[in-house]
Design an enzyme around this catalytic site. Structure first.
Site, PDB file in Angstrom:
ATOM      1  N   ASN A 181      38.417  43.378  52.139  1.00 44.92           N
ATOM      2  CA  ASN A 181      39.673  42.669  51.933  1.00 44.92           C
ATOM      3  C   ASN A 181      40.371  42.613  53.291  1.00 44.92           C
ATOM      4  OD1 ASN A 181      42.274  41.890  51.328  1.00 44.92           O
ATOM      5  ND2 ASN A 181      42.746  43.684  50.062  1.00 44.92           N
ATOM      6  N   CYS A 198      45.291  42.354  54.204  1.00 47.08           N
ATOM      7  CA  CYS A 198      46.199  43.493  54.182  1.00 47.08           C
ATOM      8  C   CYS A 198      46.781  43.724  55.569  1.00 47.08           C
ATOM      9  CB  CYS A 198      45.473  44.725  53.651  1.00 47.08           C
ATOM     10  SG  CYS A 198      43.973  45.057  54.554  1.00 47.08           S
ATOM     11  N   LYS A 204      36.254  38.862  52.138  1.00 43.71           N
ATOM     12  CA  LYS A 204      37.148  38.143  51.215  1.00 43.71           C
ATOM     13  C   LYS A 204      38.286  37.533  52.021  1.00 43.71           C
ATOM     14  CE  LYS A 204      39.401  38.421  46.747  1.00 43.71           C
ATOM     15  NZ  LYS A 204      39.497  39.205  45.507  1.00 43.71           N
ATOM     16  N   GLY A 236      39.437  32.098  41.657  1.00 41.38           N
ATOM     17  CA  GLY A 236      40.815  31.623  41.665  1.00 41.38           C
ATOM     18  C   GLY A 236      41.075  30.877  40.372  1.00 41.38           C
ATOM     19  N   THR A 270      42.040  37.152  37.053  1.00 39.57           N
ATOM     20  CA  THR A 270      43.150  37.250  36.111  1.00 39.57           C
ATOM     21  C   THR A 270      42.704  36.997  34.671  1.00 39.57           C
ATOM     22  OG1 THR A 270      44.663  36.652  37.876  1.00 39.57           O
ATOM     23  CG2 THR A 270      45.469  36.315  35.639  1.00 39.57           C
TER      24      THR A 270
END
Lengths: 308, 257
Positions: free
Chosen positions: A132, A135, A170, A248, A271
């Protein structure tokens, strides 16, 4: 019509062979165990676990989430149990599942990224790493690693040297030229890119006139972001030779196929897992059904197949 | 017994403006919920609202069950328009629920507003122990389920903001006075509460002052209900804890306001 047996769903992500293209998105599937009650984890293409750092992180104060039209904003603050705890308490269960485990991780400095990658690479049962880069960077006034191509190049190169495992980067969608960021990751040694991470957003309570998240700003996910994500996957597919993992707002097989047509080798449901804990199986079954009725023999045959 | 199930609506009635009672018949056998457990209800298959609504168990009726809810936004508004026979997809029971092994001699239950929903479930289960039920609402109209509470033999001590029923003012002050007057051996009492944040906060202070032990059911914005999104945390003396997993019921002394 292609019959079920002759349908080929396998995809390659770097050195990793997935039995099908349906993965879970980091941060929406815990460490897998919470979902074993609802689905057969063995049927997933890959399990991507909640992002880890060297040390456990407490995360942001609440409220951390707020629902928005067809989506949600979150500011969890990267709360996680830490790599050691994950290896000790979560990996043993994941090793019993016949699905590759991809560990998402992050750091607040390049040195921390490298140490995290080294540690995870040694662990039995970790099949690939997903870094990731959305951040904050301690050494650069907490600016985001993944929005600066030079910093992205540096951190990906450093991690590349630290691991032999398949390395997925990512990407942050909060950039002007996503194709450029994908190329930077590829040139720095990434085996694949995955996108999109959440889009930064904000919501205000008009009665109290206060932000609805304690952190003020959060990341938008869910069906609301899907067209943006499909566009970015398409742009990355054209920009790089390495596989693109698309995500997404996927909540249906049709959504997943759209990403594959845009150029995704594999897709991740994020999600959607919050809406229905068994949604990944619907997506997988629906992809197979679609291939059958359309006479598609291999999922790779439609990858990037959008006709522009 | 899956925790992801479909249920048909037997009844969905408005009790007073914006407050509804829905009775559900699960289409398969489900796990019996404990008071303090909750369900995540999908009000629709549309993408807006996207997330399920967390609603605590109000009453278990031998396999069927009831939820009490207030129309607060788009999701609950859609739910309020559902008709008998409509099918809902539900996840649950979820969360820890109230502890039911209670060693103290006396039980005090405090409900504020819609907090009566889970407190009713708890009161029904504990009725043989003769709990003292304190119930506060804004106005007489919004005192829900009074007849049903009376039928259980639980005569609630009532306070309303406008004085339209019971004492005028807040229910915590009523309890405060009773503690000062009647309860000589406070340590022999166990307190359970659910209600709006200011009420719970005031109760926490009261409990701390008198060394009163107890538990509270908390609320927070929630996405998955399963412990994975880490969205619904509250601050406790043990760090952030998930309302959906370690909660929604927490020991009073662990909650950091």
């Amino acid at each position: 019509m292609a019959d079920k047996k002759s349908i080929n769903l396998t995809v390659m992500i770097g050195k990793l062979k997935l039995k099908n293209p349906v993965m879970t998105a980091s941060g929406t599937f815990g460490y897998g165990d919470e979902y074993a009650e609802f689905i057969d984890l063995n049927r997933l293409g890959a399990i991507v676990v909640k992002g880890l750092s060297l040390k456990p992180k407490e995360g942001n104060p609440p409220p951390r989430i707020v629902e928005t039209p067809s989506g949600m904003l979150n500011a969890i603050g990267l709360q996680n149990i830490g790599i050691n705890n994950f290896i000790r308490n979560k990996l043993p269960f994941l090793r019993t599942v016949k699905t590759p485990v991809i560990v998402n991780f992050f750091g607040d400095s390049i040195a921390e990224y490298v140490r995290a990658a080294e540690k995870l690479s040694e662990a039995d049962g970790v099949h690939a790493l997903e870094m990731n880069i959305s951040c904050p960077n301690k050494q650069a006034g907490w600016s985001i690693f993944g929005t600066d191509p030079h910093v992205t190049s540096k951190v990906v190169s450093a991690v590349r040297k630290a691991t032999e495992k398949t390395l997925i980067v990512k990407l942050s969608p909060n950039v002007t030229d996503i194709g450029l960021m994908a190329r930077v990751a590829e040139d720095a040694g990434a085996d694949a890119v995955s996108l999109i991470n959440t889009l930064t957003g904000m919501a205000i309570d008009i009665k109290t006139r206060r932000p609805r998240l304690a952190n003020i700003i959060g990341g938008l996910s869910g069906p609301a972001v899907k067209p943006v994500a499909v566009r970015m996957v398409w742009q990355c597919y054209q920009a790089v030779r390495i596989p693109v993992i698309g995500m997404g707002g996927i909540v249906s097989p049709e959504d997943a196929i759209e990403f594959i047509l845009a150029g995704a080798s594999a897709v991740a449901v994020g999600t959607g897992n919050f809406i229905r804990p068994d949604i990944t199986m619907d997506v997988l079954n629906g992809i197979t059904a679609f291939m059958k009725t359309e006479g598609i023999k291999s999922i790779n045959d439609i990858k990037g197949g959008v006709q522009c | 017994m899956s925790r992801l199930f479909k249920a048909s609506i037997i009844e969905n009635i408005q009790l007073v403006k914006n407050h509804y009672l829905i009775t559900l018949h699960p289409l398969e056998k489900i796990k019996k919920p404990k008071p303090g457990n909750f369900f995540m209800v999908a009000v629709d298959h549309n993408l807006y609202p996207l997330l399920r609504r967390p609603i605590s168990i109000h009453r278990w009726l031998n396999g069927d069950f009831q939820l009490l809810y207030r129309v607060a936004g788009k999701g609950t508004s859609i739910l309020s328009r559902k008709k008998p026979g409509d099918i809902l997809e539900i996840l649950g029971p979820l969360g820890n629920g109230f502890p039911l092994k209670i060693n103290s001699a006396h039980i005090i239950l405090v409900a504020g507003g819609l907090g009566v929903a889970p407190m009713f479930a708890l009161a029904e289960l504990l009725k043989k122990r003769n709990p003292a039920l304190y119930y506060g609402a804004r106005t007489k109209k919004e005192l829900l389920r009074i007849d049903e509470l009376n039928a259980l033999g639980l005569d609630p001590i009532i306070a309303t903001d406008d004085g339209s029923s019971g004492e005028k003012g807040n229910i915590v002050n009523v309890l405060k006075r009773h503690i000062a007057r009647h309860l000589s051996s406070i340590s022999d009492n166990m307190l359970f509460a659910c209600g709006p944040e200011p009420m719970l906060k005031a109760l926490s202070l009261l409990a701390e002052k008198h060394g009163l032990q107890g538990y509270m059911a908390l609320e927070q914005h929630m996405a998955c209900g399963l412990g994975t999104c880490l969205g619904c945390v509250v601050k406790t003396t043990k760090g952030y804890r998930r309302v959906c997993k370690e909660g929604p019921v927490f020991p009073i002394e662990e909650i950091v306001w």
